[in-house]
Design an enzyme around this catalytic site. Sequence first.
Site, PDB file in Angstrom:
ATOM      1  N   HIS A  59      17.373 -41.034  -3.020  1.00  0.00           N
ATOM      2  CA  HIS A  59      17.804 -42.429  -3.138  1.00  0.00           C
ATOM      3  C   HIS A  59      18.398 -42.772  -4.503  1.00  0.00           C
ATOM      4  O   HIS A  59      17.925 -42.309  -5.542  1.00  0.00           O
ATOM      5  CB  HIS A  59      16.707 -43.397  -2.698  1.00  0.00           C
ATOM      6  CG  HIS A  59      15.481 -43.468  -3.549  1.00  0.00           C
ATOM      7  ND1 HIS A  59      15.358 -44.385  -4.568  1.00  0.00           N
ATOM      8  CD2 HIS A  59      14.301 -42.800  -3.511  1.00  0.00           C
ATOM      9  CE1 HIS A  59      14.143 -44.266  -5.108  1.00  0.00           C
ATOM     10  NE2 HIS A  59      13.489 -43.310  -4.493  1.00  0.00           N
ATOM     11  N   ASP A 170      12.649 -41.676 -10.627  1.00  0.00           N
ATOM     12  CA  ASP A 170      12.503 -42.075  -9.223  1.00  0.00           C
ATOM     13  C   ASP A 170      13.738 -42.893  -8.874  1.00  0.00           C
ATOM     14  O   ASP A 170      13.805 -44.068  -9.192  1.00  0.00           O
ATOM     15  CB  ASP A 170      11.217 -42.886  -9.073  1.00  0.00           C
ATOM     16  CG  ASP A 170      11.031 -43.450  -7.678  1.00  0.00           C
ATOM     17  OD1 ASP A 170      11.771 -43.058  -6.769  1.00  0.00           O
ATOM     18  OD2 ASP A 170      10.137 -44.311  -7.512  1.00  0.00           O
ATOM     19  N   GLU A 200      16.008 -47.634  -0.805  1.00  0.00           N
ATOM     20  CA  GLU A 200      14.759 -46.940  -0.467  1.00  0.00           C
ATOM     21  C   GLU A 200      13.552 -47.745  -0.918  1.00  0.00           C
ATOM     22  O   GLU A 200      12.544 -47.849  -0.210  1.00  0.00           O
ATOM     23  CB  GLU A 200      14.737 -45.549  -1.118  1.00  0.00           C
ATOM     24  CG  GLU A 200      13.590 -44.646  -0.645  1.00  0.00           C
ATOM     25  CD  GLU A 200      12.306 -44.777  -1.464  1.00  0.00           C
ATOM     26  OE1 GLU A 200      11.298 -44.162  -1.062  1.00  0.00           O
ATOM     27  OE2 GLU A 200      12.303 -45.484  -2.494  1.00  0.00           O
ATOM     28  N   GLU A 201      13.666 -48.307  -2.111  1.00  0.00           N
ATOM     29  CA  GLU A 201      12.507 -48.969  -2.730  1.00  0.00           C
ATOM     30  C   GLU A 201      12.083 -50.238  -2.004  1.00  0.00           C
ATOM     31  O   GLU A 201      11.014 -50.778  -2.266  1.00  0.00           O
ATOM     32  CB  GLU A 201      12.799 -49.275  -4.206  1.00  0.00           C
ATOM     33  CG  GLU A 201      12.968 -48.038  -5.083  1.00  0.00           C
ATOM     34  CD  GLU A 201      11.661 -47.290  -5.338  1.00  0.00           C
ATOM     35  OE1 GLU A 201      10.603 -47.730  -4.873  1.00  0.00           O
ATOM     36  OE2 GLU A 201      11.729 -46.243  -6.006  1.00  0.00           O
ATOM     37  N   ASP A 223      12.206 -36.542  -3.616  1.00  0.00           N
ATOM     38  CA  ASP A 223      11.732 -37.736  -4.331  1.00  0.00           C
ATOM     39  C   ASP A 223      10.609 -37.348  -5.284  1.00  0.00           C
ATOM     40  O   ASP A 223      10.042 -36.259  -5.170  1.00  0.00           O
ATOM     41  CB  ASP A 223      11.240 -38.798  -3.330  1.00  0.00           C
ATOM     42  CG  ASP A 223      11.464 -40.220  -3.837  1.00  0.00           C
ATOM     43  OD1 ASP A 223      11.452 -40.432  -5.063  1.00  0.00           O
ATOM     44  OD2 ASP A 223      11.636 -41.122  -2.993  1.00  0.00           O
ATOM     45  N   HIS A 311       7.155 -45.477 -11.545  1.00  0.00           N
ATOM     46  CA  HIS A 311       7.506 -46.909 -11.577  1.00  0.00           C
ATOM     47  C   HIS A 311       7.227 -47.534 -12.941  1.00  0.00           C
ATOM     48  O   HIS A 311       6.777 -48.675 -13.047  1.00  0.00           O
ATOM     49  CB  HIS A 311       6.832 -47.707 -10.446  1.00  0.00           C
ATOM     50  CG  HIS A 311       7.530 -47.499  -9.125  1.00  0.00           C
ATOM     51  ND1 HIS A 311       7.435 -48.376  -8.063  1.00  0.00           N
ATOM     52  CD2 HIS A 311       8.351 -46.514  -8.708  1.00  0.00           C
ATOM     53  CE1 HIS A 311       8.164 -47.934  -7.047  1.00  0.00           C
ATOM     54  NE2 HIS A 311       8.716 -46.792  -7.414  1.00  0.00           N
TER      55      HIS A 311
HETATM   56 CO    CO Z   1       9.885 -45.471  -6.116  1.00  0.00          CO
HETATM   57 ZN    ZN Z   2      11.503 -42.777  -4.919  1.00  0.00          ZN
END
Ligand code: CO
Ligand code: ZN
Length: 343
Positions: A59, A170, A200-201, A223, A311
């Site tokens: 992503h 990420d 995606e998130e 990922d 994150h």
């Molecule tokens: Co993420």
């Molecule tokens: Zn991810």
Amino acid sequence: MELLKRLSEAAGIPGYEAAVRAIVAEALEGHVDSMEVDALGNLISHKKGDGPVVVIACHMDEIGFLVRHIDEKTGFLRIEPLGGFDPITLVAQRVMVHTDDGDFIGCIGRKATHILTPEERKKPLELKDLAVDLGLPADTVKEKVAIGDTVTLRQDFIEYGDVVSGKALDDRLGIYIGIEALKRAVKPTCDIYLVGTTQEEVGLRGARVAGQALNPDIGIALDVTIAADTPGVPPQHQVTQLGKGVAIKLKDSASISHPGMVKAMKKLAEEKGIPYQMEILPRGGTDAGGLQLANDGAAVITLSIPTRYVHSVIETAHKDDIEATINLLAAFLEKAGQIDLTG
Ligand code: CO
Ligand code: ZN
């Protein structure tokens, strides 16, 4: 690593991935037969081949914000999150506000420790209490910034020790690995689509649409995953460990990896001497969850890169794990045509 640095430092919140997509397209130029962008902004690149249709999803979006409100008197911005944040990771960070008038640097601050009341110290931080300071008078802010402008965290990508560190690993790390594996695979035995997915998130949205359109036999998401191998976390809760190899995912909350794919990946890793670890993630999901539900279904798996501090702007991954992931994916693409998923 120059490509990874560019990807990590680029801005692209869910739904606004254009800047990242441009870098991916440039990097793929000459390595694929065609590239297309669909209505959701997915970058669908195709490397033609015989054999099963393999869709690799990584992503392009990163967690970030939209400007929700501009304070009339002070010009401070209130922000709406796109993706999951722990508010504590946002305090004392710099951000970029992307406007039609260009990018503006800002920060998310907090009252100085000297004047925090005992109650304030105890109260958990909430996103709604945070505001972006642009260091500009309210009138200027109101002139330059619009509701809906995007906001990303600002952080350099760096290498130190055995690791790389920065924001949006990420999933820019997944993209980097996908591109490198595509270049490294010698004579793939499958028909490959490498898809830079969007949104995606916020719920694997791009991957669902791309899966539907491409109808994969096999879906592989690339990922990051949690590496909680840090002080205070007992081994049974660490999920994965940094430097112990590519993580072959068994499950997360969006997908259960196809047992045949798990078996094939383990076997390949052992044959090639690629370090690997098994991953069971209690909560969270990847694009594999979107791909597996396409049309009449696909056999999916996620190859994960163990990452600390996911994150946050200091997402940290081990260079050996990155290398292991590239090698395992490349090896799979070479073997995909011979893999028996019924056993
Ligand atoms: Co993420
Ligand atoms: Zn991810």
